[in-house]
Design a protein around this motif. Structure first.
Motif, short mmCIF file in Angstrom:
data_model
loop_
_atom_site.label_atom_id
_atom_site.label_comp_id
_atom_site.label_asym_id
_atom_site.label_seq_id
_atom_site.Cartn_x
_atom_site.Cartn_y
_atom_site.Cartn_z
N GLY A 32 0.82 -1.22 0.00
CA GLY A 32 0.00 0.00 0.00
C GLY A 32 0.85 1.26 0.00
O GLY A 32 0.53 2.25 -0.69
N ILE A 33 1.94 1.26 0.76
CA ILE A 33 2.83 2.43 0.79
C ILE A 33 3.46 2.66 -0.57
O ILE A 33 3.58 3.81 -1.04
CB ILE A 33 3.90 2.25 1.88
CG1 ILE A 33 3.25 2.26 3.26
CG2 ILE A 33 4.96 3.33 1.78
CD1 ILE A 33 4.21 1.92 4.39
N VAL A 34 3.87 1.58 -1.23
CA VAL A 34 4.49 1.71 -2.57
C VAL A 34 3.51 2.33 -3.55
O VAL A 34 3.86 3.23 -4.33
CB VAL A 34 4.99 0.34 -3.05
CG1 VAL A 34 5.42 0.41 -4.51
CG2 VAL A 34 6.13 -0.16 -2.20
N VAL A 35 2.26 1.87 -3.53
CA VAL A 35 1.25 2.42 -4.44
C VAL A 35 0.99 3.89 -4.14
O VAL A 35 0.88 4.73 -5.06
CB VAL A 35 -0.06 1.60 -4.34
CG1 VAL A 35 -1.19 2.28 -5.11
CG2 VAL A 35 0.16 0.19 -4.87
N ALA A 137 -3.95 2.96 -0.78
CA ALA A 137 -3.10 2.23 0.16
C ALA A 137 -3.93 1.60 1.27
O ALA A 137 -3.67 0.45 1.70
CB ALA A 137 -2.05 3.16 0.74
N GLN A 138 -4.95 2.30 1.74
CA GLN A 138 -5.83 1.72 2.75
C GLN A 138 -6.61 0.53 2.18
O GLN A 138 -6.82 -0.47 2.88
CB GLN A 138 -6.83 2.77 3.25
CG GLN A 138 -6.21 3.80 4.17
CD GLN A 138 -7.23 4.79 4.66
OE1 GLN A 138 -7.33 5.90 4.14
NE2 GLN A 138 -8.02 4.37 5.64
N ALA A 139 -7.02 0.65 0.93
CA ALA A 139 -7.74 -0.46 0.32
C ALA A 139 -6.89 -1.71 0.26
O ALA A 139 -7.38 -2.84 0.47
CB ALA A 139 -8.20 -0.05 -1.08
N ILE A 140 -5.61 -1.55 -0.01
CA ILE A 140 -4.71 -2.71 -0.05
C ILE A 140 -4.39 -3.19 1.36
O ILE A 140 -4.37 -4.41 1.65
CB ILE A 140 -3.41 -2.34 -0.80
CG1 ILE A 140 -3.72 -1.98 -2.26
CG2 ILE A 140 -2.41 -3.48 -0.74
CD1 ILE A 140 -2.54 -1.43 -3.02
N GLY A 141 -4.14 -2.27 2.27
CA GLY A 141 -3.78 -2.65 3.63
C GLY A 141 -4.87 -3.40 4.36
O GLY A 141 -4.58 -4.24 5.23
N SER A 195 -12.32 -1.93 2.06
CA SER A 195 -11.39 -1.92 0.93
C SER A 195 -12.07 -1.37 -0.33
O SER A 195 -11.51 -0.49 -1.02
CB SER A 195 -10.86 -3.33 0.68
OG SER A 195 -9.98 -3.32 -0.43
N LEU A 196 -13.28 -1.84 -0.60
CA LEU A 196 -14.01 -1.34 -1.77
C LEU A 196 -14.39 0.13 -1.59
O LEU A 196 -14.36 0.91 -2.55
CB LEU A 196 -15.26 -2.19 -2.00
CG LEU A 196 -15.01 -3.66 -2.37
CD1 LEU A 196 -16.34 -4.41 -2.49
CD2 LEU A 196 -14.23 -3.75 -3.67
N TRP A 197 -14.74 0.50 -0.36
CA TRP A 197 -15.09 1.90 -0.11
C TRP A 197 -13.87 2.81 -0.35
O TRP A 197 -14.01 3.90 -0.93
CB TRP A 197 -15.60 2.06 1.31
CG TRP A 197 -16.06 3.46 1.61
CD1 TRP A 197 -15.34 4.45 2.21
CD2 TRP A 197 -17.33 4.03 1.31
NE1 TRP A 197 -16.06 5.60 2.31
CE2 TRP A 197 -17.31 5.36 1.76
CE3 TRP A 197 -18.49 3.54 0.72
CZ2 TRP A 197 -18.39 6.22 1.65
CZ3 TRP A 197 -19.58 4.40 0.60
CH2 TRP A 197 -19.53 5.72 1.06
N CYS A 198 -12.71 2.38 0.07
CA CYS A 198 -11.50 3.20 -0.12
C CYS A 198 -11.15 3.34 -1.60
O CYS A 198 -10.69 4.40 -2.04
CB CYS A 198 -10.33 2.59 0.65
SG CYS A 198 -10.46 2.76 2.44
N VAL A 199 -11.39 2.28 -2.37
CA VAL A 199 -11.16 2.40 -3.81
C VAL A 199 -12.10 3.46 -4.40
O VAL A 199 -11.68 4.30 -5.22
CB VAL A 199 -11.37 1.03 -4.50
CG1 VAL A 199 -11.36 1.20 -6.02
CG2 VAL A 199 -10.29 0.05 -4.08
N GLY A 200 -13.37 3.44 -3.97
CA GLY A 200 -14.30 4.45 -4.45
C GLY A 200 -13.90 5.86 -4.03
O GLY A 200 -14.05 6.82 -4.80
N VAL A 201 -13.37 6.01 -2.81
CA VAL A 201 -12.91 7.32 -2.35
C VAL A 201 -11.75 7.81 -3.20
O VAL A 201 -11.68 9.00 -3.58
CB VAL A 201 -12.53 7.25 -0.86
CG1 VAL A 201 -11.84 8.55 -0.43
CG2 VAL A 201 -13.74 7.02 -0.01
N GLY A 202 -10.80 6.92 -3.51
CA GLY A 202 -9.67 7.33 -4.34
C GLY A 202 -10.11 7.78 -5.72
O GLY A 202 -9.62 8.80 -6.24
#
Length: 478
Positions: A32-35, A137-141, A195-202
């Motif tokens: 997540g940090i790398v992304v 990164a949160q979505a991955i973490g 995770s899905l919510w964070c993808v939508g936020v991004g």
């Protein structure tokens, strides 16, 4: 109770490479940090910032964020690490899970401020650049919670329900399996929801940033506000131990407060525009080229200036076509011009033929004083300078008479010249004219002296001295 279809949980989340444990939870955090850094670098460069800035700031922000996330988790769930039968050392075991996003954001922001000040850039501008990357990164973490089988929700009987092994199901205060969940195998996959919510936020932050040109920290505030909305309802589904205040979990109250703060900042900064300190490298200042001549500018624009005579009072150095060598070769105006004797067969006018103005000025300057003979101590007479010989001078001439082809001089004041008659002067002029043909006058449009005389002009350079010391016009030899 176990539904027919469900999402399985991994059987293990740790692999050993010799004595070194490789934990899936840590791998998800690192990925997540790398992304986040990769996307932040791209967005920062699009803002005009210097490449590598996000990485330099991440060196400060990531360690601060990890410490802050762990501190928030330990403080809000202190009953897990402190008290009777608890081992405080477990508070340091970050690999077993337990990072609070709010502590990571707050203390990570402190590290970001330090890094930004060291680079001389705006922390708000950097926050806008890395906001969508943090959401991804949160979505991955969050998939680290799946590997550890933690932070799931209430029991669920659906095909997307997550199966949890008995060893990871809720327990009582004494560490035994909670009887309410002993026979329940599937639960809400809250990690997947978040995770899905964070993808939508991004995606939302990326779209809104381009659509509304969010700057000065507004993109980061939008990320915070959007994330807290999802975290509020996801937090309400979880059944893990947490502190409750007025019937709500502590993280729910935190989400409400943070959401209001983010919305207030969006409203306060709604009209903020202008440049941001992104630390861009300015290009080297190049010296401005010298002003182009008006003729060249006119040719580029298509307007050709009318041709006309060059101003007479223009300095010689400003005239086009002249080089530094030409200027250096010409005599200075402060020094008298010294010219070598001109052979008789080249021109009758001793003035320079290269510059018409010089020739014109030479006609107006009085002729130099006549050359005189110097009588030596032994009574002999020696001339001051040799005189070029001509065909007319081959015959004996009176010593007082000057050669025709010498540079014109003023009337000679010798007393013996008074004895010369007009007839002798005419005869000498005719002899000179027969010996050398008439040549065009230099600097006057290649007209002959006859044409100048016919046009009514005078030729002061061709006058000869008479015996009486009076200049008489030259008569054309016909």
């Amino acid at each position: 109770m176990q539904p027919v279809a469900f999402l399985p949980s991994p059987s293990q989340g740790v692999w050993h490479l010799g004595p070194i444990p490789i934990r899936a939870y840590a791998l998800m955090i690192i990925l997540g940090i790398v992304v986040a850094v990769w996307l932040g670098e791209r967005r920062w460069a699009a803002k005009g910032g210097q490449p590598g800035t996000v990485i330099d700031v991440a060196v400060w922000a990531v360690p601060f964020g990890l410490v802050g996330g762990r501190l928030y988790h330990v403080i809000t769930d202190y009953q897990r690490y402190f008290g009777d039968g608890r081992d405080p050392v477990n508070a340091l075991k970050i690999w077993e899970g337990g990072l609070g996003i709010w502590g990571a954001v707050v203390l990570g922001a402190v590290g970001a401020v330090i890094g930004c000040r060291r680079r001389g850039i705006s922390v708000l501008a950097l926050g806008d650049a890395i906001a969508p990357g943090i959401a991804f990164a949160q979505a991955i973490g969050r998939w680290g919670n799946w590997w550890n089988q933690e932070l799931y929700g209430r029991p669920l009987d659906a095909f997307w329900a997550l199966k949890i092994d008995p060893a990871h199901r809720p327990r009582t205060a004494d560490g035994t399996l909670d009887p309410k969940y002993a026979d329940v195998a599937t639960y809400h996959p809250t990690f997947l929801y978040e995770s899905l919510w964070c993808v939508g936020v991004g995606v939302l932050v990326l779209w809104a940033g381009r659509r509304y040109r969010l700057t000065h920290g507004r993109a980061f505030a939008l990320y915070i506000a959007a994330y807290t909305v999802g975290r509020f309802w996801i937090e309400a589904l979880r059944i893990d131990d947490a502190h409750h205040v007025a019937g709500l979990r502590l993280n729910d109250w935190t989400s409400i407060i943070v959401f209001l703060g983010a919305v207030a900042y969006l409203y306060w900064a709604r009209g903020r525009t202008g440049p941001e300190a992104v630390g861009a490298v300015e290009p080297a200042v190049q010296a401005e080229p010298a002003a182009e001549p008006a003729v060249e500018k006119a040719e580029e624009s298509g307007d050709t200036p009318p041709a006309g005579p060059e101003p007479e009072d223009a300095p010689e150095d400003d005239k086009p076509g002249r080089t530094a060598e030409d200027v250096a070769a010409e005599p200075s105006a402060d020094e008298p011009e010294t010219a070598e004797p001109t052979p008789a067969h080249e021109t009758e006018n001793p003035a320079s033929t290269e510059n018409p103005e010089s020739a014109a000025k030479a006609d107006d300057v009085p002729d130099p004083a006549p050359e005189t003979d110097i009588e030596g101590a032994d009574g002999t007479i020696s001339p001051t300078s040799p005189k070029p010989a001509t065909a007319a001078e081959s015959a004996p001439e009176p010593p007082a008479e000057t050669a025709k082809d010498e540079p014109e001089t003023a009337a000679e004041p010798e007393a013996d010249s008074a004895t010369e008659t007009d007839a002798d002067a005419d005869a000498e002029v005719k002899a000179d004219a027969e010996a050398e043909p008439r040549k065009p006058r230099a600097g006057r449009g290649d007209k002959t002296e006859d044409e100048d005389d016919a046009a009514g002009g005078t030729a002061p350079a061709d006058e000869t001295d008479t015996g009486a010391g009076k200049a008489e016009p030259v008569r054309d030899a016909k």
